[in-house]
Design an enzyme around this catalytic site. Structure first.
Site, PDB file in Angstrom:
ATOM      1  N   SER A  59       0.841  -1.265   0.014  1.00 43.44           N
ATOM      2  CA  SER A  59      -0.031  -0.056   0.099  1.00 43.44           C
ATOM      3  C   SER A  59       0.916   1.320  -0.039  1.00 43.44           C
ATOM      4  CB  SER A  59      -0.922  -0.041   1.148  1.00 43.44           C
ATOM      5  OG  SER A  59      -0.004   0.046   2.297  1.00 43.44           O
ATOM      6  N   ASP A  96      -1.609  -1.473  -3.878  1.00 38.40           N
ATOM      7  CA  ASP A  96      -2.785  -1.546  -3.116  1.00 38.40           C
ATOM      8  C   ASP A  96      -3.277  -0.225  -3.100  1.00 38.40           C
ATOM      9  OD1 ASP A  96      -4.963  -2.774  -1.987  1.00 38.40           O
ATOM     10  OD2 ASP A  96      -4.000  -2.659   0.068  1.00 38.40           O
ATOM     11  N   GLU A 148     -11.712   0.213  -9.392  1.00 39.39           N
ATOM     12  CA  GLU A 148     -12.667  -0.023  -8.247  1.00 39.39           C
ATOM     13  C   GLU A 148     -13.892   0.707  -8.662  1.00 39.39           C
ATOM     14  OE1 GLU A 148     -11.692  -0.259  -4.284  1.00 39.39           O
ATOM     15  OE2 GLU A 148     -13.599   0.556  -3.658  1.00 39.39           O
ATOM     16  N   GLY A 229     -11.391  -5.641   1.644  1.00 44.10           N
ATOM     17  CA  GLY A 229     -11.806  -5.818   2.870  1.00 44.10           C
ATOM     18  C   GLY A 229     -12.419  -7.345   3.482  1.00 44.10           C
ATOM     19  N   SER A 231     -10.735  -9.732   5.563  1.00 40.10           N
ATOM     20  CA  SER A 231     -10.378 -10.362   6.658  1.00 40.10           C
ATOM     21  C   SER A 231     -11.587 -11.040   7.275  1.00 40.10           C
ATOM     22  CB  SER A 231      -9.782  -9.459   7.375  1.00 40.10           C
ATOM     23  OG  SER A 231      -8.210  -9.184   6.894  1.00 40.10           O
ATOM     24  N   ASN A 271      -8.605  -9.719  -0.988  1.00 41.87           N
ATOM     25  CA  ASN A 271      -7.548  -9.195  -0.354  1.00 41.87           C
ATOM     26  C   ASN A 271      -7.527  -9.232   1.392  1.00 41.87           C
ATOM     27  OD1 ASN A 271      -7.167  -8.033  -2.638  1.00 41.87           O
ATOM     28  ND2 ASN A 271      -7.143  -5.766  -2.027  1.00 41.87           N
ATOM     29  N   ASP A 273      -5.681  -8.090   4.730  1.00 47.21           N
ATOM     30  CA  ASP A 273      -4.591  -7.472   5.496  1.00 47.21           C
ATOM     31  C   ASP A 273      -4.658  -7.711   7.265  1.00 47.21           C
ATOM     32  OD1 ASP A 273      -2.310  -6.026   6.417  1.00 47.21           O
ATOM     33  OD2 ASP A 273      -3.150  -4.058   5.354  1.00 47.21           O
TER      34      ASP A 273
HETATM   35  O1  G3H Z   1      -6.708  -1.590   2.223  1.00 47.10           O
HETATM   36  C1  G3H Z   1      -6.049  -1.084   3.025  1.00 47.10           C
HETATM   37  C2  G3H Z   1      -4.850  -1.953   3.442  1.00 47.10           C
HETATM   38  O2  G3H Z   1      -5.415  -2.944   4.441  1.00 47.10           O
HETATM   39  C3  G3H Z   1      -3.550  -1.327   3.534  1.00 47.10           C
HETATM   40  O3  G3H Z   1      -3.521  -0.331   4.679  1.00 47.10           O
HETATM   41  O4  G3H Z   1      -2.862   1.854   3.864  1.00 47.10           O
HETATM   42  O5  G3H Z   1      -2.860   0.969   6.451  1.00 47.10           O
HETATM   43  O6  G3H Z   1      -1.154   0.241   4.933  1.00 47.10           O
HETATM   44  P1  G3H Z   1      -2.526   0.629   5.046  1.00 47.10           P
HETATM   45  P1  13P Z   2      -8.729  -6.025   5.541  1.00 42.89           P
HETATM   46  O1  13P Z   2      -8.896  -5.012   6.204  1.00 42.89           O
HETATM   47  O2  13P Z   2     -10.386  -6.579   5.735  1.00 42.89           O
HETATM   48  O3  13P Z   2      -7.844  -7.228   5.819  1.00 42.89           O
HETATM   49  O4  13P Z   2      -8.831  -5.575   3.929  1.00 42.89           O
HETATM   50  C1  13P Z   2      -7.484  -5.557   3.227  1.00 42.89           C
HETATM   51  C2  13P Z   2      -7.573  -4.721   1.992  1.00 42.89           C
HETATM   52  O5  13P Z   2      -8.768  -4.682   1.408  1.00 42.89           O
HETATM   53  C3  13P Z   2      -6.344  -4.264   1.445  1.00 42.89           C
HETATM   54  O6  13P Z   2      -6.489  -3.530   0.276  1.00 42.89           O
HETATM   55 ZN    ZN Z   3      -8.369  -2.552   0.156  1.00 39.04          ZN
END
Ligand code: G3H
Ligand code: 13P
Ligand code: ZN
Length: 326
Positions: A59, A96, A148, A229, A231, A271, A273
């Site tokens: 990201s 990302d 998107e 999103g 997880s 995805n 994270d």
């Molecule tokens: O969708 C977002 C990802 O979880 C990346 O998160 O911007 O905190 O690295 P971040």
């Molecule tokens: P989560 O926060 O659900 O893991 O989603 C991660 C994501 O979409 C990264 O682009």
């Molecule tokens: Zn995302």
């Protein structure tokens, strides 16, 4: 960038063939984010062991945290490590939530094989124009582009939305045709982070909008769909975090059965994270609680890495269905 480098020289692949195989065989390719060495090692180890293709996601926040150049070399190092571990699996290096043309361009020039341009919070015409501009830079370099349509609730890097707007199936044909994007992230009820739903006592997580997904598939048959999103926010890790001194209340994620169902459809990329963040936090907290005198980072990041490997392998095997494909 003074000397642009192609991802092909580095050994990455773009997502085109990955998605074809995923579509044909009813699974989704895991897209796991990394910000540091232990996360990267765990992703590579888990995907090599479970014979799963993988999309390594970086990201904008990760680039700011770890340094863009270092991350690129870490990705390359991970590929070398994978070769040494035995027969490698396909790996894409993906940006990302890219939010500007310049960021996408800089990643492409730095050796990324795939980029996301996320202009979903902009008006439709602007989303189309920006996505098209990125595609025009990426495609001559054989880099794939994720776009998107629709807005997920929660934080998308520096873009934050209070409420989600589901993707309108009526827009997708026009959007795909006008932009030339290779895959499309859609909004059908997922959201970022560990607090995806505000549930009242006794309430359960509302199902994803599979009706919208079906309608989108009808409009653009065979076109790769992406779920952000995704997880699941496993309660076992939340309990572990809270047991060892953390305080995370009211968390909720996407049930695994729903992701499994989605992976069997046109959803080719999922995805994840936050689940990795939770696993690391839980494992590190456990060491600190049980061994308060520990001060060697290898002694708490090492167990966290082991736990991450287990979690990613489990996702590949039971949830995404990507294990055993290579
Ligand atoms: O969708 C977002 C990802 O979880 C990346 O998160 O911007 O905190 O690295 P971040
Ligand atoms: P989560 O926060 O659900 O893991 O989603 C991660 C994501 O979409 C990264 O682009
Ligand atoms: Zn995302």
């Amino acid at each position: 960038m003074a000397n642009p480098v192609s991802y092909k020289e580095l050994g990455f692949v773009n997502t085109r063939e990955m998605f074809k195989d995923a579509m044909k065989n009813g699974y989704a390719v895991p897209a796991y984010n990394f910000n540091n060495m232990e996360q990267l090692q765990a992703i590579i180890t888990a995907c090599t062991k479970s014979r799963s293709p993988v999309i390594l996601q970086v990201s904008k926040g990760a680039r700011d945290y770890a340094n863009a150049t270092l991350l690129r070399w870490m990705g390359r190092g991970a590929l070398e490590m994978m070769k040494e571990m035995g027969s490698p699996v396909p790996v894409a290096l993906h940006l990302d939530h890219g939010d500007t043309f310049e960021l996408c361009q800089s990643c492409i020039d730095a050796g990324f094989s795939s980029v996301m341009i996320d202009a979903s919070s902009k008006p439709y015409a602007e989303n189309v124009a920006l996505t098209k501009k990125v595609v025009e830079y990426a495609h001559p370099r054989d880099v794939t582009v994720e776009a998107e349509l629709g807005v997920l609730a929660g934080i998308e890097d520096e873009v934050s939305a209070e409420k989600s707007h589901y993707t309108n199936p009526a827009d997708v044909v026009d959007f795909v045709k006008k932009t030339g994007a290779d895959s499309l992230a859609i909004s059908i009820g997922t959201s970022h982070g560990a607090y995806k739903f505000k549930l009242k006592p006794g309430e359960t997580v509302p199902p994803l909008r599979f009706d919208i997904l079906k309608e989108i598939e009808k409009q653009i048959p065979g076109f790769p769909i992406v779920l952000h999103g995704s997880s699941s926010v496993p309660q076992a890790y939340i309990e572990m975090i809270n047991k060892y001194g953390g305080k995370m209340e009211g968390t909720a994620g996407i049930p695994e059965e729903q992701l499994r169902q989605a992976a069997k459809s046109a959803v080719c990329k999922i995805n994840i994270d936050s689940d990795g963040r939770l696993v690391m936090t839980a494992a590190v907290r456990k060491v600190f609680a049980e061994k308060p005198g520990e001060f060697d980072p290898r002694k708490y990041l090492g167990p966290a890495r082991e736990e991450l490997v287990k979690m990613y392998m489990d996702k590949n095997e039971r949830v995404l269905g990507s294990a055993g494909r290579y």
